[in-house]
Design a protein around this motif. Structure first.
Motif, short mmCIF file in Angstrom:
data_model
loop_
_atom_site.label_atom_id
_atom_site.label_comp_id
_atom_site.label_asym_id
_atom_site.label_seq_id
_atom_site.Cartn_x
_atom_site.Cartn_y
_atom_site.Cartn_z
N ARG A 148 -8.19 -24.02 1.36
CA ARG A 148 -8.37 -23.33 2.65
C ARG A 148 -9.74 -23.60 3.24
NH1 ARG A 148 -7.88 -17.44 1.17
NH2 ARG A 148 -9.13 -18.20 -0.56
N TYR A 149 -10.70 -23.98 2.40
CA TYR A 149 -12.07 -24.25 2.86
C TYR A 149 -12.42 -25.73 2.72
CZ TYR A 149 -12.50 -19.20 2.60
OH TYR A 149 -12.32 -17.85 2.78
N GLY A 150 -11.42 -26.57 2.54
CA GLY A 150 -11.67 -27.99 2.40
C GLY A 150 -12.19 -28.40 1.05
N LEU A 151 -12.00 -27.55 0.04
CA LEU A 151 -12.45 -27.85 -1.32
C LEU A 151 -11.24 -28.02 -2.24
CD1 LEU A 151 -15.24 -25.11 -1.60
CD2 LEU A 151 -15.58 -27.53 -1.09
N ALA A 152 -11.33 -28.96 -3.15
CA ALA A 152 -10.29 -29.12 -4.16
C ALA A 152 -10.49 -28.04 -5.23
CB ALA A 152 -10.34 -30.51 -4.77
N THR A 153 -9.50 -27.17 -5.39
CA THR A 153 -9.67 -26.00 -6.24
C THR A 153 -10.04 -26.37 -7.67
OG1 THR A 153 -8.08 -24.76 -4.90
CG2 THR A 153 -8.54 -23.92 -7.11
N LEU A 154 -9.27 -27.26 -8.28
CA LEU A 154 -9.47 -27.56 -9.69
C LEU A 154 -10.80 -28.25 -9.95
CD1 LEU A 154 -5.88 -28.66 -10.76
CD2 LEU A 154 -7.00 -26.45 -11.07
N SER A 232 -4.11 -15.81 -10.05
CA SER A 232 -4.08 -16.66 -8.85
C SER A 232 -4.70 -15.93 -7.66
CB SER A 232 -2.64 -17.06 -8.53
OG SER A 232 -2.58 -17.85 -7.37
N GLY A 233 -4.40 -14.63 -7.54
CA GLY A 233 -5.02 -13.87 -6.46
C GLY A 233 -6.52 -13.77 -6.59
N LEU A 234 -7.00 -13.62 -7.83
CA LEU A 234 -8.45 -13.57 -8.04
C LEU A 234 -9.11 -14.91 -7.73
CD1 LEU A 234 -8.76 -11.43 -11.31
CD2 LEU A 234 -9.48 -10.81 -8.99
N MET A 235 -8.40 -16.00 -7.97
CA MET A 235 -8.95 -17.31 -7.59
C MET A 235 -9.19 -17.38 -6.08
SD MET A 235 -6.68 -19.87 -10.01
CE MET A 235 -7.50 -21.35 -9.41
N HIS A 236 -8.26 -16.82 -5.30
CA HIS A 236 -8.47 -16.79 -3.85
C HIS A 236 -9.68 -15.94 -3.50
CE1 HIS A 236 -4.36 -18.35 -3.85
NE2 HIS A 236 -4.55 -18.70 -2.59
N VAL A 237 -9.84 -14.81 -4.19
CA VAL A 237 -10.98 -13.93 -3.92
C VAL A 237 -12.29 -14.66 -4.22
CG1 VAL A 237 -12.13 -11.80 -4.62
CG2 VAL A 237 -9.66 -11.83 -4.30
N VAL A 238 -12.33 -15.38 -5.33
CA VAL A 238 -13.54 -16.11 -5.71
C VAL A 238 -13.94 -17.09 -4.62
CG1 VAL A 238 -14.46 -17.82 -7.31
CG2 VAL A 238 -13.25 -15.83 -8.20
#
Length: 300
Positions: A148-154, A232-238
């Motif tokens: 969502r911010y242009g970053l690769a999550t992993l 997964s929800g906490l990953m979004h919060v982070v």
């Protein structure tokens, strides 16, 4: 210590205790005599307590390095072997049909559409579905939290994680411990069901015990799904709390230049599905709205 006790010792203790009872009752050599499970004297009681406890601790320590593999197998990464890959293809098709059914329900007016939209938001796109609900719950976070911010999550997660607060870090650890404990309990009950079936297959009065173990494994699996969705929800919060600062740093002008660093800003192209914009598009729109108040030099 708390993690080792909850994640390792308890699941292994249940498995070792059940197997120990079957061995003491003679289930693998003949008809079970459950009266032999209880110790006859003080010395036998000490042995009956210490021996399974020591075996459970030893098994927990031996299996601890394989924790990530235990979770990944339950996620549905089964493409290494042809037999499991074929099973995975069948289960992915089932997941795909469920996804399409949810999408169809979400497109209809009514109260049921809100629940369908909520469930769709906790799943990845249909083209990257995994065979199991646990895998899909985790993959939804792995493919959308940072994108969502242009970053690769992993790839960004190890650096993003170091910036979180102590309270959020504690929440992440607790949720991860709950996920690992539920996964290990699921495997323990499945192994216990196999041991019970092997030891009690010729005893019609005890054939319900493997079924009980399977039911408990299903309950543990459902708990793993819930914990995976929470993680997964906490990953979004982070990423919501740390990614804007990271993007600012990436897009900030470098020394000696008057604009953002060359190639620093990442570009996210919203994917589209048959029903319209996917979760990436809506998430990107939300991120764009949140960045509307940024200084002009820091915007993408």
């Amino acid at each position: 210590m708390r993690r080792l006790l909850m994640v390792g010792f308890v699941p292994c203790g249940l498995l070792v205790g059940g197997f120990w009872s079957l061995v003491r009752a003679g289930s693998f050599t003949g008809h079970s005599d459950w009266a032999r499970v209880l110790p006859a004297g003080p010395g036998a009681t000490v042995v009956a307590l210490l021996a399974p406890t020591a075996c459970a601790w030893l098994l927990a320590l031996l299996l601890q390095p394989f924790q990530v593999r235990a979770v990944r197998v339950l996620e549905g990464y089964w493409d290494r072997w042809p037999a499991t890959a074929r099973v995975a293809d069948v289960l992915v098709e089932i997941q795909r049909r469920r996804h399409l059914a949810l999408r169809d329900k979400a497109s209809r007016p009514g109260a049921a559409s809100a629940d369908a939209l909520r469930r769709l938001a906790a799943r990845p796109p249909v083209e990257v579905l995994l065979p199991t609900e646990v895998g899909n719950a985790l993959r939804a976070g792995e493919l959308s939290a940072g994108e969502r911010y242009g970053l690769a999550t992993l790839s960004a997660w190890p650096r993003i994680y170091m910036q979180v607060s102590d309270r959020l870090s504690q929440s992440l650890r607790s949720t991860r411990d709950a996920l690992d404990a539920a996964v290990n309990l699921c495997w323990s009950f499945l192994a216990l069901a196999a041991a019970l079936a092997a030891g009690l297959y010729d005893e019609s009065g005890a054939r319900w015990l493997p079924l009980v173990a399977l039911v408990l494994a299903a309950v543990a699996y459902k708990g793993a799904v819930i914990a995976a969705q929470a993680y997964s929800g906490l990953m979004h919060v982070v990423f919501d709390l740390t990614a804007p600062a990271t993007v600012c740093h990436r897009c900030a002008p470098s020394p000696g230049s008057s604009g953002p660093g060359d190639g620093a800003a990442a570009h996210v192209v919203p994917r589209r599905s048959g029903s319209g914009q996917s979760w990436q598009s809506s998430a990107l729109s939300s991120a764009a709205r949140s960045m509307a108040s940024w200084p002009e030099s820091l915007r993408w």
